[in-house]
Design an enzyme around this catalytic site. Structure first.
Site, PDB file in Angstrom:
ATOM      1  CE  LYS A 134     -14.913  -2.130   0.724  1.00 57.33           C
ATOM      2  NZ  LYS A 134     -13.702  -2.459   1.506  1.00 57.33           N
TER       3      LYS A 134
HETATM    4  O1  S5P Z   1     -13.058   0.384  -3.665  1.00 55.53           O
HETATM    5  C1  S5P Z   1     -12.362   0.035  -2.721  1.00 55.53           C
HETATM    6  C2  S5P Z   1     -12.726   0.284  -1.394  1.00 55.53           C
HETATM    7  C3  S5P Z   1     -11.859  -0.093  -0.367  1.00 55.53           C
HETATM    8  S1  S5P Z   1     -12.257   0.429   1.224  1.00 55.53           S
HETATM    9  N1  S5P Z   1     -11.169  -0.594  -2.951  1.00 55.53           N
HETATM   10  C4  S5P Z   1     -10.334  -0.988  -1.954  1.00 55.53           C
HETATM   11  O2  S5P Z   1      -9.262  -1.518  -2.243  1.00 55.53           O
HETATM   12  N2  S5P Z   1     -10.688  -0.785  -0.627  1.00 55.53           N
HETATM   13  C5  S5P Z   1      -9.830  -1.259   0.490  1.00 55.53           C
HETATM   14  O3  S5P Z   1      -8.575  -0.621   0.419  1.00 55.53           O
HETATM   15  C6  S5P Z   1      -9.559  -2.770   0.471  1.00 55.53           C
HETATM   16  O4  S5P Z   1     -10.515  -3.435   1.277  1.00 55.53           O
HETATM   17  C7  S5P Z   1      -8.146  -2.867   1.036  1.00 55.53           C
HETATM   18  O5  S5P Z   1      -8.179  -2.983   2.442  1.00 55.53           O
HETATM   19  C8  S5P Z   1      -7.496  -1.542   0.694  1.00 55.53           C
HETATM   20  C9  S5P Z   1      -6.562  -1.558  -0.506  1.00 55.53           C
HETATM   21  O6  S5P Z   1      -5.430  -2.319  -0.248  1.00 55.53           O
HETATM   22  P1  S5P Z   1      -4.192  -2.390  -1.276  1.00 55.53           P
HETATM   23  O7  S5P Z   1      -3.316  -3.447  -0.711  1.00 55.53           O
HETATM   24  O8  S5P Z   1      -4.738  -2.758  -2.625  1.00 55.53           O
HETATM   25  O9  S5P Z   1      -3.566  -1.022  -1.268  1.00 55.53           O
END
Ligand code: S5P
Length: 264
Positions: free
Chosen positions: A93
């Site tokens: 990011k």
């Molecule tokens: O808007 C976003 C963008 C990203 S890249 N929301 C997110 O959650 N992410 C990433 O996706 C975040 O940095 C994490 O690594 C992943 C979501 O993880 P989870 O455990 O919530 O599925």
């Protein structure tokens, strides 16, 4: 079905080599899953590839959250990921001006040397994409930038006008692989797909079989709905790496995403 039939318009319109590579890996593995490998030890990361590598098409890392990171250990890990037929995606990011982002692709983590994809905000203007592309170029590699057009977290500041501005820059930029969209909301994804057209990837985090609110402002939508709405890749973290049985869980996300693509 052959690969062109499975991917439809996307196969025809996404002509850059990394998009093609992604679609081929996803086709081979019957999975549109990018694993968000948010574990903080090298052993935990290795274990994830061993357990779920065959059911995922890409591996998303946050290199700066690994407690026992070292250059050598990371190199071994990246080799393992490549052997498992995974695109490596550093979710850095970036947000600074072009020339600083260019340097941040190097430095101690040397992201340019092992990443196929990185995320970037566009808040500082379009030169950030050129700064990132130049760094891959400098080491004789190629890579793609995923611009954050939307986010999955509650209260984020990426409103519709900002999203439209990001798309306007990204859709015609050869260094932009695609967009990050809000996987927790199918309507957001549909809107994003409509304005992004067919020629760019949309990858969506905020996806979990258990939809609703997550930890610290995260929100989740369903894998099928995300793909139906126009997502080309579901980014799944805790739904897999915190599951009691990560392998079975990865398989379930792979099946859900693949069947949704076939229906789409
Ligand atoms: O808007 C976003 C963008 C990203 S890249 N929301 C997110 O959650 N992410 C990433 O996706 C975040 O940095 C994490 O690594 C992943 C979501 O993880 P989870 O455990 O919530 O599925």
């Amino acid at each position: 079905m052959d690969i062109a039939e499975v991917w439809g318009n996307r196969w025809v319109s996404c002509t850059d080599s990394i998009s093609k590579k992604y679609m081929q890996v996803a086709y081979r593995k019957k999975s549109l899953v990018c694993l968000a490998a948010d574990r903080s030890t090298m052993a935990g990361l290795h274990q994830l590839i061993d357990e779920v590598g065959e059911h995922i098409a890409a591996l998303k890392t946050h290199v700066d959250l690994v407690d026992d990171w070292s250059k050598d250990a990371w190199e071994v890990f990246c080799q393992k990921a490549k052997k498992a037929d995974l695109l490596i995606f550093e979710d850095r990011k970036f947000a600074d001006i072009g020339k600083i982002t260019n340097k941040q692709m190097g430095g101690i983590y040397d992201i340019r040397s092992w990443s196929d994809l990185v995320t970037s905000h566009l808040i500082s203007g379009p030169d950030i994409v050129d700064g990132i592309q130049k760094s891959w170029n400098d080491v004789g590699r190629e890579g793609g930038v995923l611009l954050l057009a939307q986010m999955s977290s509650r209260g984020n500041l990426l409103d519709a006008e900002y999203t439209a501005d990001v798309i306007a820059v990204g859709r015609d930029h050869s260094g932009v692989f695609g967009f990050i969209g809000n996987g927790s909301n199918p309507n957001d994804i549909r809107r994003l797909r409509k304005s992004a057209g067919e020629g760019k990837m949309i990858w969506t985090p905020g996806v979990n079989i258990n939809v609703g609110d997550g930890e610290l402002g995260q929100r989740y939508g369903s894998p099928e709905e995300a793909v139906n709405a126009g997502s080309d890749c579901i980014i799944v973290g805790s739904g897999i790496h915190k599951a009691a049985e990560p392998k079975a869980s990865a398989r379930a996300y792979a099946d859900a995403s693949w069947n949704a693509l076939l229906n789409r």
